[in-house]
Structures are given as structure tokens and as C-alpha cells.
Write an enzyme that holds these catalytic residues in place. Sequence first.
Site, PDB file in Angstrom:
ATOM      1  N   ASP A   1       0.864  -1.127   0.131  1.00  0.00           N
ATOM      2  CA  ASP A   1      -0.058   0.095  -0.097  1.00  0.00           C
ATOM      3  C   ASP A   1       0.821   1.116   0.120  1.00  0.00           C
ATOM      4  O   ASP A   1       1.672   1.392   0.936  1.00  0.00           O
ATOM      5  CB  ASP A   1      -0.993  -0.144   1.321  1.00  0.00           C
ATOM      6  CG  ASP A   1      -2.122   0.990   1.292  1.00  0.00           C
ATOM      7  OD1 ASP A   1      -2.003   2.060   0.444  1.00  0.00           O
ATOM      8  OD2 ASP A   1      -3.088   0.604   1.315  1.00  0.00           O
TER       9      ASP A   1
ATOM     10  N   SER B   1      -6.866   4.013  -1.550  1.00  0.00           N
ATOM     11  CA  SER B   1      -6.658   2.741  -1.645  1.00  0.00           C
ATOM     12  C   SER B   1      -7.998   1.901  -1.914  1.00  0.00           C
ATOM     13  O   SER B   1      -7.888   0.623  -2.274  1.00  0.00           O
ATOM     14  CB  SER B   1      -6.091   2.239  -0.394  1.00  0.00           C
ATOM     15  OG  SER B   1      -5.018   2.915  -0.371  1.00  0.00           O
TER      16      SER B   1
ATOM     17  N   THR C   1      -7.858  -2.054   1.289  1.00  0.00           N
ATOM     18  CA  THR C   1      -7.299  -3.212   0.554  1.00  0.00           C
ATOM     19  C   THR C   1      -8.115  -4.394   0.405  1.00  0.00           C
ATOM     20  O   THR C   1      -8.608  -4.787  -0.646  1.00  0.00           O
ATOM     21  CB  THR C   1      -5.928  -3.216   0.653  1.00  0.00           C
ATOM     22  OG1 THR C   1      -5.378  -1.821   0.102  1.00  0.00           O
ATOM     23  CG2 THR C   1      -5.270  -4.332  -0.254  1.00  0.00           C
TER      24      THR C   1
ATOM     25  N   GLU D   1      -6.648  -8.802  24.648  1.00  0.00           N
ATOM     26  CA  GLU D   1      -5.232  -8.646  25.035  1.00  0.00           C
ATOM     27  C   GLU D   1      -5.160  -7.055  25.829  1.00  0.00           C
ATOM     28  O   GLU D   1      -4.530  -7.193  26.791  1.00  0.00           O
ATOM     29  CB  GLU D   1      -4.544  -8.269  23.644  1.00  0.00           C
ATOM     30  CG  GLU D   1      -3.208  -8.024  23.685  1.00  0.00           C
ATOM     31  CD  GLU D   1      -2.454  -8.024  22.358  1.00  0.00           C
ATOM     32  OE1 GLU D   1      -3.080  -8.119  21.302  1.00  0.00           O
ATOM     33  OE2 GLU D   1      -1.229  -7.833  22.392  1.00  0.00           O
TER      34      GLU D   1
ATOM     35  N   GLU E   1      -4.591  -7.408  16.592  1.00  0.00           N
ATOM     36  CA  GLU E   1      -4.565  -6.036  17.070  1.00  0.00           C
ATOM     37  C   GLU E   1      -6.177  -5.645  17.321  1.00  0.00           C
ATOM     38  O   GLU E   1      -7.013  -6.152  16.078  1.00  0.00           O
ATOM     39  CB  GLU E   1      -3.891  -5.121  16.438  1.00  0.00           C
ATOM     40  CG  GLU E   1      -2.219  -5.338  16.840  1.00  0.00           C
ATOM     41  CD  GLU E   1      -1.903  -4.942  18.333  1.00  0.00           C
ATOM     42  OE1 GLU E   1      -2.347  -3.746  18.720  1.00  0.00           O
ATOM     43  OE2 GLU E   1      -1.348  -5.872  19.030  1.00  0.00           O
TER      44      GLU E   1
HETATM   45 ZN   LIG Z   1      -3.166   6.067   2.193  1.00  0.00          ZN
END
Ligand SMILES: [Zn+2]
Length: 524
Positions: free
Chosen positions: A60, A110, A173, A235, A291
Site C-alpha cells: 500500500d 486505496s 485493500t 489483549e 490487534e
Molecule cells: Zn493512504
Amino acid sequence: MISPFLVLAIGTCLTNSLVPEKEKDPNYWRTQAQLTLKNALELQKLNTNVAKNVILFLGDGMGVSTVTAARILKGQLHHEPGEETRLEMDKFPFVALSKTYNTNAQVPDSAGTATAYLCGVKANEGTVGVSAATERTRCNTTRGNEVTSILRWAKEAGKSAGIVTTTRVNHATPSAAYAHSADRDWYSDNEMPREALDQGCKDIAYQLMHNIKDIDVIMGGGRKYMFPKNKTDVEYRMDEKAGGTRLDGLNLVDIWKSFKPKEKHSYFVWNRTELLSLNPDGVDYLLGLFEPGDMQYELNRNNVTDPSLSEMVGVAIKILKKNPKGFFLLVEGGRIDHGHHEGKAKQALHEAVEMDRAIGRAGAMTSLEDTLTVVTADHSHVFTFGGYTPRGNSIFGLAPMVSDTDKKPFTAILYGNGPGYKVVDGERENVSMVDYAHNNYQAQSAVPLRHETHGGEDVAVFAKGPMAHLLHGVHEQNYIPHVMAYAACIGANLDHCARAAAAGSPTPGPLLLLLALLPLGTLF
Ligand SMILES: [Zn+2]
Ligand SMILES: *[C@@H]1O[C@H](CO)[C@@H](O)[C@H](O)[C@H]1NC(C)=O
Ligand SMILES: *[C@@H]1O[C@H](CO)[C@@H](O)[C@H](O)[C@H]1NC(C)=O
Ligand SMILES: *[C@@H]1O[C@H](CO)[C@@H](O)[C@H](O)[C@H]1NC(C)=O
Ligand SMILES: *[C@@H]1O[C@H](CO)[C@@H](O)[C@H](O)[C@H]1NC(C)=O
Ligand SMILES: *[C@@H]1O[C@H](CO)[C@@H](O)[C@H](O)[C@H]1NC(C)=O
């Protein structure tokens, strides 16, 4: 005409001692070029095999200047000057240029670009998995304008499919691979306007679990979008912002599991230790969410809780490879873009180097005979490096001379715009006084902006494996999945495979071999 800068630089810095000894021998260059020529002549024997597997690596924001700088960084991490280093992607035999503009934007984003290189159709900025008839944020322009991706075409052909990214798995993406959304920012229902919800549009995390229910491997960040608003994160228990975001109360991880056949082995993991302890032979479906949002930058990664991109790719391919019909895998080095937006070139370039490691890992696990691998970017950035730096200069270092105008030094890396713009006492900052090699140093920019912007020039497409030679000139970005699908005999134009079979494919498929080995009687 030679610039006065160059004369100054040659006079002061570019001494012959910088030249590696072997490079002073003209035969070094001649031998190297002759070897390259020999390899290039080999390429006349085109690889027209059917691509059983297709892997797309998407950096990216990985424009050409980023590729070159990442190459130098990779060499310098190995204590070499760096310019002569070969990235894994540099070894690919075919290269094309991709025109990245969106249907409504000269400099693209993107989302519209992901629709182009995954669905084969150019689209508007900010939209995923829909044609240009859909306007950003307008939910009611979605229906009827959905376009499908090569990931779906692969599943429909009985292949396995995987998505691996360092961003949220519902980020721009990856989302064009499975979602149809008028807005890339609709991560969960919590991020959607009331009107869009009322008009029946679904958030992207919901679509990830419901649109294509049997994606075999999904790995990246984005945990919080899968859980109800009052659910604490597994987490980061004390961090409220890491907790679930969903207003509809759904637990999408449970839903993901419920869609998998009971006799199959489905695993949800949230940390590296657990991921690497899995035996891929016993895994049918894998969901790894490491995450709450995007994954950490590679330079900041916690090596106990978070896998690297190359580790994720290694596990993904081991699982996907088990399908005798092959697989499609989308790998995104998603945070090259984020490093650049923050003006943090060092973060961006280390992300690019890690993606290159992942390309090497995938190459070692697959064969050129049956795997088409494509490496490209969605768009570039206004990232540049220059300043007549001498051979082997640290990629994060200074140009060898001061500006002849403000008499101050400057870093080789600069941005056209972004957060690194800095004026001290009415003048450009003196970078000698700051730690410009720091991981989070923000390189100077010409125009102040909180977020540095994308660049509008073409990006490179690197290809190897069956039909890679079809990626060869200057092309519209939406051409890419058409080539990948043609090579793999999936999606729209299947006649290549019909013709290959009729003409007697150079390498008979396993089925033909099996038939040839069967005693005649068993056939009738
Ligand atoms: Zn960007
Ligand atoms: C679509 O929604 C917009 C509001 O976003 C509204 O103005 C428009 O009338 C709607 N169009 C149709 C055909 O329902
Ligand atoms: C979370 O919310 C759901 C419904 O929104 C509710 O059923 C559940 O009891 C809540 N859990 C906690 C721990 O508050
Ligand atoms: C990883 O996840 C497993 C399963 O939830 C858990 O038992 C283990 O403690 C976690 N490891 C770390 C290092 O957090
Ligand atoms: C993990 O990181 C720690 C400290 O950052 C380092 O000492 C250790 O060598 C690393 N381990 C691996 C396996 O990379
Ligand atoms: C920039 O900073 C360096 C290091 O403190 C100093 O030697 C140099 O004179 C400064 N240049 C200007 C033009 O202020």
C-alpha cells in the site's frame, strides 16, 4: 550542463574510496550484464502453464521511489552500500507500469484502486467492490452496482482463498476482495451514518463474515470491529478504546465459526504464540486477529503477541496449499502507506522491507511452474530521495552539501507535503540539531499537512510464473486481475484453458496422468 551542486559534491565527497574494489574492474560489469542477457534470452520460452495458484502482494503506497529506497535499506541492513542489492521483487522477470487514477480522482485512494486490481473495474475514490455508478457515502447507490473480485472467482472455481494484511482486515485493500460498500470507512455499524443503516447497507466487518462464508484464511488486525460495544478486548483489557465497537451486539467471531462445517477444523487466534503453535496440516479455516485496529509497525512489533507479515504468509500458504485445486492469496503490506502519511519514512521503508521478506518466503514455498506471483502497489506517495548523495550514504542520512540558499543541511529523504514541515524562528529547521535517524523522525516537507498525501504517478507491477509476460507495458490498473484470472482459468475468460487442454497442455494435469495410468477396463 552539470549543476554546481554536483561539482561541489564530486569535489568534496564522492571520492574513489567509496567504490567497491570489484566494481573498478570493467569485467565485473560486463560479466554481470552478459549473465543478465543470458537470463533474458531464456524468457523467449514463455511460461504458458495454467496457474494453479495466484499470489498478489500489494504494497500500500509502495511507489517506485519507495521500492528503490527500501532496496538500499535492505542492503544497508546487511552492511552493504545498498544500491546494488536485489530485492526479492527485483528478481521477477516481468515488469509493467500501472496507471492508478480513480474514475473521479487523478490522485487515487486505496479503496477505488483495490476495486480496480481485485475486481477488474475502475471505481470512485473511497468505494470498494462497486462500480463507478456508486457514489461515496451514498448507500442507496450501491444495489445493482456490485462487482465481484478474483478472490470470489477463485472460490467459485473450488480453490482455497486467503487474505493476509498488516492493517485491519476490513481496511480498504482487503475489503474490495469480499465487500461492496459505498464507503471504505464503514468498518462496523458504529462508523456508519444512521441513514445508511436505515437504507439497509451493511458494515464491512459484517460483510467479511457473511458475503463469502468460506474464505479459508483471514489474518491481520481489526479485532474490535468483530465484537459488541460492551466487550473488553482480550489483549488490552484495561483499554476501553480497544474494546468492541458493534452496536448490533453481534459477535462476528462466533458467527464466523458457526458458518464452518462441524467436521472441519476452524481456529480463531489472537496472538503470535498461538498462531505459530498451530499445525497447519490440521487447520481448515483460520481467523487471526492480532490487534484491535491496525497491526503495529514492524519496527515496533511485540514479537510475542504479534506475528510478522512473513510469518503470517508462511502459515497462510501452508494451509492454502493443501487444496489440490490451488489457491488465491492476497497479501497486503498495508502500513507502508501509514508510515508515509505520518511523514515517518523509516517506518514506511521497514514495512516495505518486511513485505519483501514475505515475497521471498512465498517464493521458497511455491513453484514458478504453477504459481503466478504479482507484486504491485495501489498508488504512490509524495516521497522522494535525492541530493547527490554518495554511494552507500545512509538512506536516512544527509545530502553531502548544505543548501546554497539557506546554508542549512538537508536529508536525502524529503516529502512534497506532510507533517514534517517545520519552521524555527522564521526559517527552515537545521536538521543537524535533530535525530533524523530516529524511527519516528518526520522528514521535512514543502507544504504543511497533518497527513502527507498519495502521489499520482504510475506504480510498478512485478510478475513471475505462468502468463507473467502478459504484464509487460503501461496498463490501466484494472487490467491486473484480468491477467491473473486468465492465467488461473477462473472468472470470465476460460477459453485459454479449454484451448490449452485441446492442444495438449505441455505439462499434463494430474487427472490426465491418472487416466493414462488406469487400466482400460476401469474406464468402462
Ligand atoms: Zn493512504
Ligand atoms: C438516496 O438517498 C439520498 C440521501 O442520501 C436521497 O436524497 C435520495 O432521494 C435517495 N434516492 C433514492 C432513489 O432513494
Ligand atoms: C452487553 O450487551 C448485550 C446486549 O447489547 C447484553 O445482552 C449483555 O448483557 C451486555 N454485557 C455486559 C457485560 O454488559
Ligand atoms: C495467546 O492466546 C492463548 C489463547 O487465548 C492464550 O492462552 C495465551 O496466553 C496467549 N499468549 C499470550 C502471550 O498472550
Ligand atoms: C523479541 O524482542 C526482544 C526485545 O525486544 C528481543 O530481546 C528478542 O530477541 C526478540 N525475540 C525474537 C524471537 O525475535
Ligand atoms: C546547523 O547546526 C549545526 C550543528 O549544530 C551547526 O554546526 C551549523 O552551523 C548550523 N547551520 C546553520 C546555518 O545554522
